[in-house]
Each structure stands twice: as structure tokens, then as C-alpha cells.
Design a protein around this motif. Sequence first.
Motif, PDB file in Angstrom:
ATOM      1  N   ILE A   1       0.842  -1.203   0.000  1.00  0.00           N
ATOM      2  CA  ILE A   1       0.000   0.000   0.000  1.00  0.00           C
ATOM      3  C   ILE A   1       0.872   1.245   0.000  1.00  0.00           C
ATOM      4  O   ILE A   1       0.649   2.177  -0.782  1.00  0.00           O
ATOM      5  CB  ILE A   1      -0.944   0.016   1.228  1.00  0.00           C
ATOM      6  N   ASN A   2       1.880   1.245   0.863  1.00  0.00           N
ATOM      7  CA  ASN A   2       2.753   2.423   0.963  1.00  0.00           C
ATOM      8  C   ASN A   2       3.432   2.744  -0.358  1.00  0.00           C
ATOM      9  O   ASN A   2       3.637   3.911  -0.694  1.00  0.00           O
ATOM     10  CB  ASN A   2       3.812   2.195   2.047  1.00  0.00           C
ATOM     11  N   HIS A   3       3.780   1.714  -1.127  1.00  0.00           N
ATOM     12  CA  HIS A   3       4.500   1.911  -2.380  1.00  0.00           C
ATOM     13  C   HIS A   3       3.572   2.071  -3.587  1.00  0.00           C
ATOM     14  O   HIS A   3       4.059   2.139  -4.718  1.00  0.00           O
ATOM     15  CB  HIS A   3       5.457   0.739  -2.609  1.00  0.00           C
ATOM     16  N   ARG A   4       2.277   2.090  -3.353  1.00  0.00           N
ATOM     17  CA  ARG A   4       1.284   2.297  -4.426  1.00  0.00           C
ATOM     18  C   ARG A   4       1.459   1.275  -5.548  1.00  0.00           C
ATOM     19  O   ARG A   4       1.471   1.610  -6.729  1.00  0.00           O
ATOM     20  CB  ARG A   4       1.405   3.726  -4.990  1.00  0.00           C
ATOM     21  N   ASN A   5       1.556   0.005  -5.166  1.00  0.00           N
ATOM     22  CA  ASN A   5       1.836  -1.038  -6.153  1.00  0.00           C
ATOM     23  C   ASN A   5       0.602  -1.627  -6.812  1.00  0.00           C
ATOM     24  O   ASN A   5       0.725  -2.388  -7.773  1.00  0.00           O
ATOM     25  CB  ASN A   5       2.627  -2.180  -5.487  1.00  0.00           C
ATOM     26  N   ARG A   6      -0.586  -1.308  -6.322  1.00  0.00           N
ATOM     27  CA  ARG A   6      -1.775  -1.941  -6.875  1.00  0.00           C
ATOM     28  C   ARG A   6      -2.970  -0.995  -6.832  1.00  0.00           C
ATOM     29  O   ARG A   6      -3.000  -0.032  -6.064  1.00  0.00           O
ATOM     30  CB  ARG A   6      -2.099  -3.214  -6.092  1.00  0.00           C
ATOM     31  N   ILE A   7      -3.942  -1.299  -7.669  1.00  0.00           N
ATOM     32  CA  ILE A   7      -5.222  -0.591  -7.651  1.00  0.00           C
ATOM     33  C   ILE A   7      -6.063  -1.139  -6.498  1.00  0.00           C
ATOM     34  O   ILE A   7      -6.028  -2.334  -6.195  1.00  0.00           O
ATOM     35  CB  ILE A   7      -5.965  -0.808  -8.990  1.00  0.00           C
ATOM     36  N   GLY A   8      -6.792  -0.272  -5.845  1.00  0.00           N
ATOM     37  CA  GLY A   8      -7.736  -0.724  -4.829  1.00  0.00           C
ATOM     38  C   GLY A   8      -7.407  -0.319  -3.409  1.00  0.00           C
ATOM     39  O   GLY A   8      -8.092  -0.727  -2.470  1.00  0.00           O
ATOM     40  N   ASP A   9      -6.358   0.476  -3.242  1.00  0.00           N
ATOM     41  CA  ASP A   9      -6.048   1.025  -1.916  1.00  0.00           C
ATOM     42  C   ASP A   9      -6.458   2.492  -1.922  1.00  0.00           C
ATOM     43  O   ASP A   9      -5.831   3.317  -2.594  1.00  0.00           O
ATOM     44  CB  ASP A   9      -4.558   0.876  -1.606  1.00  0.00           C
TER      45      ASP A   9
END
Length: 309
Positions: A148-156
Motif C-alpha cells: 500500500i505504501n509503495h502504491r503497487n496496486r489498484i484498490g487502496d
Amino acid sequence: MSSITYSERIKIETFCELELSNLEMANLLNRSPATISYELSRCHPYQAELAQADTERKRAQCGRKTKLTATLKQLILNHLRLSWPPESIAHEFNLATKSIYNWLNYGQIDFPLSELSEHGLRQRRKSDQRSKYNQSLGSSIEQRPPVINHRNRIGDFEMDTIVGPRGRSKAALLTLVDRKSRFLWAYPLKERSVAAVNGALDNFLATFKGAVHSLTVDRGTEFSGLSSFELQYGVKTYYCHAYSPAERGSNERFNRYLRYFYPKGTYFEHVSAHELTTTLLEINQRPLKVLNWQTPYQVMLTNLSKNSD
């Protein structure tokens, strides 16, 4: 030495009629022979009036020519009115950001600097009394995993509320920003309460086409009933530290974009669903530098398409 003056040109015209040499003219005018030679090359036969006109024409042509055509000016104005920052407009039309600011500063584009979407520094907020409650709601942002912190995926998503005039209107907006794509969505609330927030969030989870993994929120009382979403949907909630809006930086920035359309004092009960949808589409279709000049809509659509394959 200063340029040849018009009175000197009249004298040069007289000297030519007297058939004086360049050296003689130079000595009489206390100029160099090269200056006289260059001056005589302006026109043949030499006439003071024509030489002066040639000087003024060449002087007017000096300097860099502006790129600001009437068409470009209107395009820039249209995008400024849609709350595009100058940096995004510059990229869209292959301009320098500084050029747009120069045109604004010199009044060549009639748009007040004070109305730019990101103009000026934000004022420090007064203490939000809501944050004094709920100091132990659930998982702290410190427990948020790297994905989440690294913005690695959609949906957070980061989530917040925007209120109308305090003491005169209960209506508000619930805003959600995806951390990776910066895709923004919002729902009208009749009031800023747990029931209203949960109802809007139920609607969002039912209509969103991808998986929602997490929510990051502040410690406001309206977000005190989110534990049920972890049990029902598997959506984990993380609470920021008190008085730390920077921990929801994307949400804060996009709330400011919304505030451009709905300034403080807006009665959200008077904002129609169609108007709100149109505003959100305008914001989501704006290219962002942080997305390598893609739009949030493009990034969200691309990632949802990949996940559905």
C-alpha cells in the motif's frame, strides 16, 4: 556609443549631397567610419526619413517572437477554467510552464493568478475537535503494509469528507482517491455521520469494478464504523495519526481540486448528481506528471482491464 539619432541622419543626408567622404562625415559627427558606412547602407540614395523608418522596423523585429496566438490563448484559458494547473497545460500543448506563468503575470492571458487551482500556500487548519475522539479505533497507518505504501496496486483508497458551511448545512461529500491511479470518486452525504458514510461506502463497493483492498482515513467520528467492512468485504482500514493530513496526501490534493469547483460555503444539497459526476470526470481526465502524463482514468481503466484478463 549610442545609436545614430534622427538629427544626425539629417546631417548625413546633407553631407551626402555635399559629397563628403565617410571619413569626413565620421570626423564631423564624432563617429567611427564603420558606423557611417553601415548607416549609408540602409538606403540608396541615402535619405534621413527612410533610414529612420528602417531603424524602427528592425528594432520592432528584435527579440523572441511570442507563441501566444489567439487560438492558443483560448485553449489555455479553457483549461485554466477547468482547473488545470499550468504545468499540465504546458505538457499538453508542448509549452514551457514558465511561459504560461509569464503570460499570466504580464496580463497577456486574462486569468487571475489567485484563481489558479493550486495558487498560494494552504493555511494551517484550526484544531479539528473530531480528532480528539477515537484514539484507538483500529489499525494505525504504521501497520500499513509496503504494497500500500509503495502504491503497487489498484484498490487502496484514501477517504475523507468535505463539508458545506458549518452550522448552516449538514450535507457533505465522501471522497475516495485510489493511491496508485489517483482516480477520484465522491458520494453526496445528507450528513457527516457513521450511517451516512457506511451507506455511501456500501454503494461504492457494490459498483466499483475492481477489488478494494484497503481504506486510509483520519480519526473523525464518521469513520468509526468501518470495522464491519473488513468482516463483510475484506477491506482493511488504517487510521492516520491525529492532525496529520499529509498521511492522506493524495486525498488532500484531490479535495483541493474539488474545492475549485465547490468552494468553501457550498451547499452540497444543491449539487446535483449529474453535476458532481461531470466534475469528477473533468478531474479524472486531466493528465498528471506523477502518472507520466497519463490521466487517472487511463491508469485505472488499464489496470482494471489487466485484472479482468
